[in-house]
Design an enzyme around this catalytic site. Structure first.
Site, PDB file in Angstrom:
ATOM      1  N   GLY A 131       0.808  -1.215   0.000  1.00  0.00           N
ATOM      2  CA  GLY A 131       0.000   0.000   0.000  1.00  0.00           C
ATOM      3  C   GLY A 131       0.837   1.258   0.000  1.00  0.00           C
ATOM      4  N   ALA A 132       1.997   1.223  -0.634  1.00  0.00           N
ATOM      5  CA  ALA A 132       2.933   2.344  -0.575  1.00  0.00           C
ATOM      6  C   ALA A 132       2.688   3.380  -1.658  1.00  0.00           C
ATOM      7  CB  ALA A 132       4.368   1.827  -0.667  1.00  0.00           C
ATOM      8  N   ASN A 133       1.554   3.301  -2.343  1.00  0.00           N
ATOM      9  CA  ASN A 133       1.249   4.286  -3.374  1.00  0.00           C
ATOM     10  C   ASN A 133       0.527   5.502  -2.824  1.00  0.00           C
ATOM     11  OD1 ASN A 133      -0.930   2.308  -3.005  1.00  0.00           O
ATOM     12  ND2 ASN A 133      -2.048   3.569  -4.494  1.00  0.00           N
ATOM     13  N   GLY A 180      -0.932   7.650   1.166  1.00  0.00           N
ATOM     14  CA  GLY A 180      -1.036   7.718   2.618  1.00  0.00           C
ATOM     15  C   GLY A 180       0.254   7.443   3.361  1.00  0.00           C
ATOM     16  N   ILE A 181       0.122   6.782   4.521  1.00  0.00           N
ATOM     17  CA  ILE A 181       1.299   6.549   5.350  1.00  0.00           C
ATOM     18  C   ILE A 181       2.247   5.536   4.712  1.00  0.00           C
ATOM     19  CG2 ILE A 181       0.143   7.209   7.486  1.00  0.00           C
ATOM     20  CD1 ILE A 181      -0.125   4.320   8.237  1.00  0.00           C
ATOM     21  N   GLY A 182       1.735   4.692   3.838  1.00  0.00           N
ATOM     22  CA  GLY A 182       2.615   3.772   3.123  1.00  0.00           C
ATOM     23  C   GLY A 182       3.553   4.511   2.200  1.00  0.00           C
ATOM     24  N   SER A 240      -4.299  -1.062  14.465  1.00  0.00           N
ATOM     25  CA  SER A 240      -5.076   0.122  14.830  1.00  0.00           C
ATOM     26  C   SER A 240      -5.614  -0.024  16.231  1.00  0.00           C
ATOM     27  CB  SER A 240      -6.250   0.319  13.861  1.00  0.00           C
ATOM     28  OG  SER A 240      -7.134   1.320  14.337  1.00  0.00           O
ATOM     29  N   TYR A 290     -13.843  -3.933  10.502  1.00  0.00           N
ATOM     30  CA  TYR A 290     -12.521  -3.308  10.492  1.00  0.00           C
ATOM     31  C   TYR A 290     -11.800  -3.591  11.808  1.00  0.00           C
ATOM     32  CZ  TYR A 290      -8.924   0.340  10.367  1.00  0.00           C
ATOM     33  OH  TYR A 290      -7.726   1.018  10.399  1.00  0.00           O
TER      34      TYR A 290
END
Length: 282
Positions: free
Chosen positions: A17-19, A21-23, A145, A172
């Site tokens: 998920g590095a594309n 936000g925090i990623g 989380s 979630y």
């Protein structure tokens, strides 16, 4: 942006998920310190854009894209195979990607949040584990989380069914509890290998993870969110801080060890989750 720091030179990191936000912030900061970084995400277009952005920001050309859909076991298997085929070490696996507020089933037939946030990362980690061990010292950081504290356990029948509610907040929470339990159990199983594990609460961060949360919940929630840079701080701490290199299986919040919920400390539940997850991805 400061010039790249050589402290991570020669280290290889894979960030899911590095594309965005925090990623994205995590991958950029690792690259700025000289790491060879793999950006793993679903969208080729957005992934390649992130790679270009990170390379430009850091001056580090060793940033690459890997296709990964965590909800599809075939995609997870292909992603791991593509990385392993490069014959590189792996020192940092950052299980960052996640979704919230979305309802349905994954391609592999599990409740959407659980299948993506937990099972996809469980399977990816299993497939890369031998490489991580061979590359030790290595770290596996899983972004969980504080939402895990809002659920009391895992209904193993429900996680094999479509999401019940539109907002999907209980689901979630279950997926994030699974993250905490998985990281703790993984650390126990890896004792003595030189591979250490960390789970964390990044803060409530204004990222794309909330894009499917229906209004007015999304608008209200974003009033209390922190920036992506602030949100990535604990991930980066767990991934790189030398003072915690010998710690494993622990949960962090604001770069400090915290006790997870009672369910998050349930070793029997963690063992059962592992057993079922292993069977589901087989």
């Amino acid at each position: 942006m400061n010039p790249p720091n050589s402290s991570l030179s020669g280290r290889v990191a894979l960030v899911t998920g590095a594309n965005t936000g925090i990623g994205l912030v995590t991958a950029r900061e690792l690259a700025s310190r000289g790491a060879h970084v793999f950006v793993a995400c679903r969208s080729l277009e957005r992934g390649q854009a992130a790679v270009a952005e990170i390379r430009t920001a850091t001056g580090n050309a060793q940033v690459e894209f890997l296709a990964l859909d965590l909800g599809d076991f075939a995609s997870v298997r292909a992603c791991a195979a593509a990385f392993l085929a490069r014959d590189l070490p792996l020192h940092l696996l950052i299980n960052n990607a996640g979704l919230a507020g979305s309802a349905g089933l994954t391609k592999s037939g599990f409740e959407l949040a659980f299948g993506t946030n937990h099972l996809g990362h469980f399977f990816l980690t299993q497939l890369l584990l031998d490489r991580l061990k061979a590359s030790a010292p290595a770290r596996i950081v899983t972004v969980a989380s504080r939402a895990h504290t809002r659920v009391g356990g895992i209904n193993f029948e429900d996680v094999c069914r479509p999401t019940k509610g539109r907002a999907a907040l209980p689901e979630y929470g279950v997926s994030k509890l699974a993250n905490v339990l998985f990281s703790a159990e993984l650390g126990r199983r890896l004792a003595g290998t030189g591979v250490t594990t960390y789970s964390l609460h990044p803060g409530v961060v204004a990222t794309d993870v909330w894009r499917e949360l229906p209004q007015p919940f999304r608008a209200i929630a974003k009033l209390f969110m922190i920036s992506t840079e602030e949100g990535a701080a604990t991930t980066l701490y767990c991934a790189t801080a030398p003072e915690i290199a010998a710690q494993t299986s622990l949960y962090y919040d604001k770069c400090t060890v915290k006790s997870p919920s009672n369910a998050g400390q349930d070793d029997a539940l963690a063992s059962e989750l592992w057993r079922r997850s292993e069977a589901w991805v087989a």
